[in-house]
Write a protein that holds these residues in place. Structure first.
Motif, mmCIF file in Angstrom:
data_model
loop_
_atom_site.group_PDB
_atom_site.id
_atom_site.type_symbol
_atom_site.label_atom_id
_atom_site.label_comp_id
_atom_site.label_asym_id
_atom_site.label_seq_id
_atom_site.Cartn_x
_atom_site.Cartn_y
_atom_site.Cartn_z
ATOM 1 N N ASP A 140 0.846 -1.197 0.000
ATOM 2 C CA ASP A 140 0.000 0.000 0.000
ATOM 3 C C ASP A 140 0.879 1.244 0.000
ATOM 4 O OD1 ASP A 140 -1.814 2.043 0.459
ATOM 5 O OD2 ASP A 140 -2.985 0.894 1.911
ATOM 6 N N GLN A 141 0.903 1.956 -1.121
ATOM 7 C CA GLN A 141 1.772 3.112 -1.240
ATOM 8 C C GLN A 141 1.326 4.287 -0.386
ATOM 9 O OE1 GLN A 141 0.712 3.371 -5.573
ATOM 10 N NE2 GLN A 141 0.773 5.573 -5.181
ATOM 11 N N LYS A 142 0.111 4.251 0.130
ATOM 12 C CA LYS A 142 -0.363 5.338 0.999
ATOM 13 C C LYS A 142 0.198 5.222 2.415
ATOM 14 C CE LYS A 142 -4.755 4.515 0.384
ATOM 15 N NZ LYS A 142 -4.633 3.386 -0.573
ATOM 16 N N LEU A 143 0.697 4.038 2.770
ATOM 17 C CA LEU A 143 1.230 3.832 4.111
ATOM 18 C C LEU A 143 2.699 4.237 4.176
ATOM 19 C CD1 LEU A 143 -0.314 0.365 5.101
ATOM 20 C CD2 LEU A 143 -1.239 2.669 5.484
ATOM 21 N N LYS A 144 3.029 5.042 5.158
ATOM 22 C CA LYS A 144 4.421 5.438 5.391
ATOM 23 C C LYS A 144 5.078 4.588 6.472
ATOM 24 C CE LYS A 144 3.764 8.828 2.522
ATOM 25 N NZ LYS A 144 4.252 8.695 1.130
ATOM 26 N N LEU A 145 4.279 3.869 7.224
ATOM 27 C CA LEU A 145 4.783 3.007 8.294
ATOM 28 C C LEU A 145 3.894 1.765 8.379
ATOM 29 C CD1 LEU A 145 6.877 2.832 10.660
ATOM 30 C CD2 LEU A 145 5.090 3.782 12.132
ATOM 31 N N GLY A 146 4.518 0.587 8.304
ATOM 32 C CA GLY A 146 3.770 -0.655 8.435
ATOM 33 C C GLY A 146 3.287 -1.236 7.123
ATOM 34 N N GLU A 147 3.788 -0.718 5.982
ATOM 35 C CA GLU A 147 3.326 -1.238 4.694
ATOM 36 C C GLU A 147 3.749 -2.682 4.478
ATOM 37 O OE1 GLU A 147 7.464 -0.395 4.064
ATOM 38 O OE2 GLU A 147 5.912 0.849 4.966
ATOM 39 N N ASP A 148 4.857 -3.078 5.084
ATOM 40 C CA ASP A 148 5.293 -4.469 4.968
ATOM 41 C C ASP A 148 4.471 -5.376 5.879
ATOM 42 O OD1 ASP A 148 6.370 -3.163 7.163
ATOM 43 O OD2 ASP A 148 8.341 -4.102 7.011
ATOM 44 N N ILE A 149 4.238 -4.958 7.113
ATOM 45 C CA ILE A 149 3.425 -5.749 8.037
ATOM 46 C C ILE A 149 2.013 -5.927 7.487
ATOM 47 C CG2 ILE A 149 2.423 -5.829 10.368
ATOM 48 C CD1 ILE A 149 4.887 -4.368 11.378
ATOM 49 N N ASP A 150 1.502 -4.901 6.836
ATOM 50 C CA ASP A 150 0.183 -4.992 6.197
ATOM 51 C C ASP A 150 0.120 -6.184 5.252
ATOM 52 O OD1 ASP A 150 -2.364 -4.237 5.050
ATOM 53 O OD2 ASP A 150 -1.262 -3.296 3.414
ATOM 54 N N VAL A 151 1.147 -6.367 4.443
ATOM 55 C CA VAL A 151 1.166 -7.485 3.488
ATOM 56 C C VAL A 151 1.278 -8.810 4.214
ATOM 57 C CG1 VAL A 151 2.487 -8.581 1.628
ATOM 58 C CG2 VAL A 151 2.031 -6.126 1.566
ATOM 59 N N TRP A 152 2.138 -8.903 5.228
ATOM 60 C CA TRP A 152 2.307 -10.186 5.933
ATOM 61 C C TRP A 152 0.999 -10.581 6.627
ATOM 62 C CZ3 TRP A 152 5.859 -9.831 2.946
ATOM 63 C CH2 TRP A 152 7.009 -9.052 3.055
ATOM 64 N N LEU A 153 0.323 -9.635 7.265
ATOM 65 C CA LEU A 153 -0.930 -9.962 7.955
ATOM 66 C C LEU A 153 -1.996 -10.428 6.971
ATOM 67 C CD1 LEU A 153 -1.266 -7.063 10.584
ATOM 68 C CD2 LEU A 153 -0.197 -9.300 10.868
ATOM 69 N N ARG A 154 -2.134 -9.695 5.868
ATOM 70 C CA ARG A 154 -3.159 -10.069 4.885
ATOM 71 C C ARG A 154 -2.812 -11.384 4.199
ATOM 72 N NH1 ARG A 154 -3.459 -7.040 0.721
ATOM 73 N NH2 ARG A 154 -1.795 -5.503 1.067
ATOM 74 N N ALA A 155 -1.528 -11.632 3.991
ATOM 75 C CA ALA A 155 -1.130 -12.905 3.378
ATOM 76 C C ALA A 155 -1.454 -14.067 4.309
ATOM 77 C CB ALA A 155 0.359 -12.886 3.053
ATOM 78 N N TYR A 156 -1.216 -13.887 5.599
ATOM 79 C CA TYR A 156 -1.563 -14.957 6.538
ATOM 80 C C TYR A 156 -3.073 -15.200 6.528
ATOM 81 C CZ TYR A 156 -2.113 -17.752 10.686
ATOM 82 O OH TYR A 156 -2.460 -18.767 11.544
ATOM 83 N N MET A 157 -3.853 -14.134 6.506
ATOM 84 C CA MET A 157 -5.306 -14.295 6.467
ATOM 85 C C MET A 157 -5.742 -14.952 5.164
ATOM 86 S SD MET A 157 -6.228 -10.527 8.062
ATOM 87 C CE MET A 157 -7.960 -10.757 8.464
ATOM 88 N N TYR A 158 -5.098 -14.631 4.075
ATOM 89 C CA TYR A 158 -5.450 -15.181 2.761
ATOM 90 C C TYR A 158 -5.107 -16.665 2.673
ATOM 91 C CZ TYR A 158 -5.350 -15.803 -2.337
ATOM 92 O OH TYR A 158 -5.547 -16.251 -3.623
ATOM 93 N N PHE A 159 -3.897 -17.035 3.106
ATOM 94 C CA PHE A 159 -3.462 -18.432 2.997
ATOM 95 C C PHE A 159 -3.934 -19.284 4.168
ATOM 96 C CE2 PHE A 159 -0.035 -16.365 0.399
ATOM 97 C CZ PHE A 159 -0.355 -16.980 -0.803
ATOM 98 N N GLY A 160 -4.205 -18.672 5.303
ATOM 99 C CA GLY A 160 -4.729 -19.416 6.447
ATOM 100 C C GLY A 160 -3.680 -20.037 7.339
ATOM 101 N N THR A 161 -2.444 -20.070 6.915
ATOM 102 C CA THR A 161 -1.354 -20.603 7.736
ATOM 103 C C THR A 161 -0.040 -20.192 7.083
ATOM 104 O OG1 THR A 161 -0.459 -22.594 8.816
ATOM 105 C CG2 THR A 161 -1.181 -22.819 6.528
#
Length: 325
Positions: free
Chosen positions: A174-195
């Motif tokens: 997310d280019q709008k995020l200046k802090l936590g843009e990487d954590i955003d991807v890891w959290l959503r990826a975990y939710m998407y894949f389930g594990t």
């Protein structure tokens, strides 16, 4: 068997390296990839408008061994997304320009994939001092992630690999995020894949200078991950999880926000966004949450005193580890 055959019929890994003014480090990062014992990969360096000669140095030294994309300076999220869009690998492997990998990094990740081809998210330990690896490979499934993530979100940019299918079906960085843009991807990826799977070896070196620089800055709350955790994007992913896992995410979200919110009182322009965010919290962690209802001016003053900030963080750690655990 058919899935493994499919994986091996294409490039296994696309290694994405964003580059912005990291001339002293970038060749070391690329060398660490080219020296991998596992060779089924491509390297995509995205030059994000560097002005220190690093991009020219990379092109001259590595020539056709890697692919270099050029863009004006748009930020690391845009750079990573540009690299992902060009990637032909089944898996995306991220590496920052000032970090580097142990020579066995991709081989270890590949061995996990061969054992568990259904897994879409793989992380490994990282260290700022010394790397290590010896057989046998030690790894574990990350099943109760939300309870663990309250203390440690585990995944780190240079030490995370995921299936490209995530980025084909979900928004990227997310280019709008200046802090936590990487954590955003890891959290959503975990939710998407389930594990996911986490490898218990220090296979990635990370440079702490950027982390130290980031923690010394103050940010507008609306440019960070915290408000986004309450967005429809996250809620949609949460509704696709089973009830227990969904409750785990909600619990993580509330505690993670409470633990990280204090530093944003440094800026007076965060007063209204902080109030809006607090109104969305539904937890009963009153021993922590209650402090945030003190007058903003008092918390602004306390937050700008380093020793008070340290004492409050220690207090929150005690509450979440021993009272609300």
């Amino acid at each position: 068997m058919s899935q493994i055959s499919f994986l091996t019929s294409r490039i296994m890994f696309s290694v994405i390296i964003p580059l912005y003014n990291k001339a002293p480090y970038i060749c070391r990062a690329i060398d660490s990839v080219l020296q991998q014992s596992f060779k089924d990969f491509e390297v995509i360096v995205v030059n994000d408008g560097s002005t220190d000669g690093g991009a020219e140095m990379v092109t001259h030294k590595f020539q056709d061994q890697i692919q270099v994309l050029h863009q004006s300076n748009k930020g690391v999220s845009v750079a990573r997304n540009a690299g992902i869009a060009e990637a032909s690998g089944v898996y995306i492997a991220f590496l920052d320009a000032d970090d580097y990998w142990h020579p066995a990094y991709l081989a270890v990740v590949d061995s996990i994939i061969q054992l568990h081809p259904e897994i879409g998210l793989i992380g490994t330990k990282y260290d700022a001092h010394k790397l290590n690896f010896s057989m046998p490979i030690r790894s574990r499934f990350v099943n109760d992630y939300w309870k663990e993530a309250i203390k440690n979100t585990l995944f780190f940019t240079s030490a995370t690999v995921m299936k490209k299918t995530f980025f084909e079906n979900q928004p990227g960085f997310d280019q709008k995020l200046k802090l936590g843009e990487d954590i955003d991807v890891w959290l959503r990826a975990y939710m998407y894949f389930g594990t996911g799977i986490y490898i218990d070896h220090k296979l990635v070196f990370y440079n702490q200078s950027d982390l130290q620089a980031a923690t010394s800055k103050s940010y507008a709350l609306d440019e960070t991950l915290m408000p986004k955790l309450f967005s429809n994007q996250y809620e949609t992913l949460a509704q696709e999880m089973n009830l227990q896992t969904r409750r785990g995410f909600y619990n993580f979200r509330e505690r993670w926000v409470l633990f990280n919110l204090f530093s944003f009182f440094k800026r007076k322009d965060n007063q209204e966004p902080i109030s809006n965010l607090l109104s969305r919290l539904k937890s009963r962690n009153y021993l922590v949450k209650g402090f945030y209802y003190l007058p903003f001016a008092s918390l602004h003053h306390a937050c700008n005193k380093a020793w008070l900030s340290k004492q409050f963080r220690n207090y929150m750690k005690f509450c979440f580890r021993h009272i609300y655990s």
